[in-house]
Enzyme design. Structure first.
Site, PDB file in Angstrom:
ATOM      1  N   ARG A  27       0.835  -1.205   0.000  1.00  0.00           N
ATOM      2  CA  ARG A  27       0.000   0.000   0.000  1.00  0.00           C
ATOM      3  C   ARG A  27       0.870   1.255   0.000  1.00  0.00           C
ATOM      4  O   ARG A  27       0.591   2.217  -0.721  1.00  0.00           O
ATOM      5  CB  ARG A  27      -0.945  -0.018   1.206  1.00  0.00           C
ATOM      6  CG  ARG A  27      -2.113  -0.983   1.052  1.00  0.00           C
ATOM      7  CD  ARG A  27      -2.798  -1.274   2.375  1.00  0.00           C
ATOM      8  NE  ARG A  27      -4.014  -2.069   2.185  1.00  0.00           N
ATOM      9  CZ  ARG A  27      -4.023  -3.375   1.951  1.00  0.00           C
ATOM     10  NH1 ARG A  27      -2.876  -4.048   1.888  1.00  0.00           N
ATOM     11  NH2 ARG A  27      -5.172  -4.022   1.801  1.00  0.00           N
ATOM     12  N   ARG A 102      -7.155 -16.867 -11.517  1.00  0.00           N
ATOM     13  CA  ARG A 102      -7.755 -16.131 -10.405  1.00  0.00           C
ATOM     14  C   ARG A 102      -8.629 -14.993 -10.952  1.00  0.00           C
ATOM     15  O   ARG A 102      -8.158 -14.183 -11.767  1.00  0.00           O
ATOM     16  CB  ARG A 102      -6.677 -15.593  -9.463  1.00  0.00           C
ATOM     17  CG  ARG A 102      -5.899 -16.701  -8.770  1.00  0.00           C
ATOM     18  CD  ARG A 102      -4.822 -16.175  -7.854  1.00  0.00           C
ATOM     19  NE  ARG A 102      -5.385 -15.517  -6.672  1.00  0.00           N
ATOM     20  CZ  ARG A 102      -4.645 -15.038  -5.674  1.00  0.00           C
ATOM     21  NH1 ARG A 102      -3.323 -15.142  -5.721  1.00  0.00           N
ATOM     22  NH2 ARG A 102      -5.231 -14.461  -4.630  1.00  0.00           N
ATOM     23  N   ASP A 296      -6.663 -14.986   6.302  1.00  0.00           N
ATOM     24  CA  ASP A 296      -5.325 -15.559   6.119  1.00  0.00           C
ATOM     25  C   ASP A 296      -4.842 -16.339   7.339  1.00  0.00           C
ATOM     26  O   ASP A 296      -3.818 -17.027   7.264  1.00  0.00           O
ATOM     27  CB  ASP A 296      -4.319 -14.454   5.786  1.00  0.00           C
ATOM     28  CG  ASP A 296      -4.445 -13.968   4.353  1.00  0.00           C
ATOM     29  OD1 ASP A 296      -5.067 -14.677   3.538  1.00  0.00           O
ATOM     30  OD2 ASP A 296      -3.930 -12.878   4.047  1.00  0.00           O
ATOM     31  N   ARG A 327      -7.760 -22.829  -0.770  1.00  0.00           N
ATOM     32  CA  ARG A 327      -7.241 -23.152   0.552  1.00  0.00           C
ATOM     33  C   ARG A 327      -8.169 -24.048   1.368  1.00  0.00           C
ATOM     34  O   ARG A 327      -7.703 -24.802   2.223  1.00  0.00           O
ATOM     35  CB  ARG A 327      -6.927 -21.865   1.322  1.00  0.00           C
ATOM     36  CG  ARG A 327      -5.683 -21.164   0.812  1.00  0.00           C
ATOM     37  CD  ARG A 327      -5.365 -19.891   1.564  1.00  0.00           C
ATOM     38  NE  ARG A 327      -4.077 -19.352   1.122  1.00  0.00           N
ATOM     39  CZ  ARG A 327      -3.616 -18.157   1.445  1.00  0.00           C
ATOM     40  NH1 ARG A 327      -4.351 -17.349   2.200  1.00  0.00           N
ATOM     41  NH2 ARG A 327      -2.435 -17.755   1.009  1.00  0.00           N
ATOM     42  N   LYS A 397       7.387 -15.963  -0.722  1.00  0.00           N
ATOM     43  CA  LYS A 397       6.307 -15.046  -1.095  1.00  0.00           C
ATOM     44  C   LYS A 397       6.060 -14.003  -0.009  1.00  0.00           C
ATOM     45  O   LYS A 397       5.750 -12.846  -0.305  1.00  0.00           O
ATOM     46  CB  LYS A 397       5.032 -15.831  -1.372  1.00  0.00           C
ATOM     47  CG  LYS A 397       3.845 -14.976  -1.784  1.00  0.00           C
ATOM     48  CD  LYS A 397       2.655 -15.844  -2.139  1.00  0.00           C
ATOM     49  CE  LYS A 397       1.417 -15.014  -2.435  1.00  0.00           C
ATOM     50  NZ  LYS A 397       1.570 -14.158  -3.613  1.00  0.00           N
TER      51      LYS A 397
END
Length: 417
Positions: A27, A102, A296, A327, A397
């Site tokens: 951000r 996605r 998450d 997931r 990642k």
């Protein structure tokens, strides 16, 4: 590369600094890119794949061309909105094979309704995207509140660049609200005028002002050390870079793990906040939580509850099927290897009744190119010595130092086929 993991023979006290938050970093990078004039070039941002993808993409701001963001979903959403507002800049944003599956149609349609010139290079509704940047007048847009917060944050951050500002009307239940609030807070720190009331976000036209960011440590990464503490693998952990007044929604991990027998306290060390984790004997008999604001954390909490033999019902997970992998199904498959047969309900809930089946003789955990699968399941070696985690490099990642820190905690990591 795959690791066979053996837990330490003796418990010890541990101390690590948490990696910087990629959510805050990405951000901050986008707001900096949208800020006229000079910005602070000495800022420290997260050193992980997702943030590097963001930085690399922003380097094409003046030249255009092809932008490959790999598996970085945040970069895909944020850069799509960013390049849509760059007059005269033409780019094609592409990514990994999983990224090409996605969905991104809701963001593309919202941007098109504001005047953006975006087309699909291959298949409708998914990357790669061709973008011809232009000045956008702005106005009003509607988008479901149940979509990934990254869509909403991407629109929010480009709002001040629009001639008429931007009003975002969120329809239905709002998922991942803490991430939207994080975006609003960071925008206001940089001088933007943001009003968020009920289901409406109003953003006024105006220039961002230069700001020096101090990026917090990542609470999502801290969750794996909460898991180890709950699993009685340590004599306490000291985690640097974590503040109790964090703008990160995943700071709620401290509250959730209090139900799983982990106490959190904070101290100051040389002007920096440090979180102290310690195991207690108190935990719930059954875990019933809604993770709509912190999806998450689902993998870490589900694996931890199983290791503690605490039945669970975890809702608010509607965004997980479209993450790095599905997931929910990945959790169902890999927990099954440990003897935990969970139910996936309505593609947004997971539950386990406490029944333990027969685990694989040597559990071998697939990670599906998902960093959180690797890091959430590795601590299960405490109960399943010799457990194998496949494709361990996926942690780069978000948390490249994870395996180094785990080895520092006394875990033995042997490379296997």
């Amino acid at each position: 590369m795959n690791y066979k993991i053996t837990p330490p023979y003796h418990r010890s006290r541990l101390a690590f600094d948490m990696p910087l938050s990629k959510s805050i970093s990405n951000r901050a990078l986008l707001i900096d890119a949208l800020t006229p004039g000079d910005v602070d070039k000495t800022e420290r941002f997260a050193a992980c794949d997702d943030t590097r993808a963001m930085e690399s993409g922003l380097m094409k701001a003046s030249t255009g061309g092809r932008v490959d963001i790999g598996a970085a979903g945040t970069a895909m959403r944020f850069l799509t909105a960013y390049f849509a507002t760059r007059p005269g800049v033409e780019v094609t944003i592409d990514g990994s094979e999983r990224m090409r599956k996605r969905p991104i149609a809701l963001l593309v349609e919202a941007l098109r309704s504001l005047g953006a010139d975006i087309s699909y290079e291959m298949n409708e509704g998914v990357p790669p995207l061709k973008i011809n940047g232009r000045l956008l007048d702005g106005g009003s847009v509607r988008i479901p509140g149940s979509v990934s917060s990254q869509y909403i944050s991407a629109l929010m951050m480009i709002g001040p660049t629009m001639k008429n500002g931007l009003t975002i009307n969120l329809e239905g239940r709002i998922i991942s609200l803490p991430y939207i609030l994080m975006t609003a807070i960071m925008m206001m720190r940089a001088g933007a005028h943001v009003m968020f009331q009920d289901h409406t976000i109003e953003i006024a036209h105006g220039d961002y002002q230069p700001v020096t960011w101090k990026v917090e440590g990542d609470w999502s990464s801290a969750s794996y050390w909460y898991e180890l503490t709950a699993s009685n693998a340590t004599n306490g952990i000291r985690l640097g870079n974590l503040a109790p007044s964090s703008i990160q929604g995943d700071a709620a991990v401290a509250r959730y793990f209090n139900q799983l027998g982990v106490d959190t306290s904070f101290v100051e060390d040389n002007g920096e906040s440090v979180a102290l984790l310690s195991r207690t004997s108190k935990h719930v008999d059954r875990l019933n939580i809604d993770l709509a604001g912190q999806p998450d954390l689902a993998q870490t909490i589900a694996v931890t509850a199983f290791l503690l033999e605490i039945p669970f019902y975890i809702s608010g997970l509607s965004t997980l099927p479209s993450k790095e992998t599905d997931r929910l199904q990945a959790l169902r498959a890999e927990l099954g290897r440990l003897g935990c047969n969970i139910r996936v309900i309505d593609n947004e809930i997971i539950s386990w009744d406490g029944t333990i089946g027969r685990p694989d003789e040597t559990p071998r955990i697939r990670t599906y190119k998902d960093h959180r699968m690797a890091m959430a399941f590795a601590p299960a070696a405490v109960k399943y010595p010799g457990l194998i985690i496949e494709d361990v490099d996926v942690v780069s990642k978000s948390y490249p130092e994870y395996w180094t820190n785990l080895a520092g905690a006394g875990f033995k990591l042997d490379i296997v086929k």
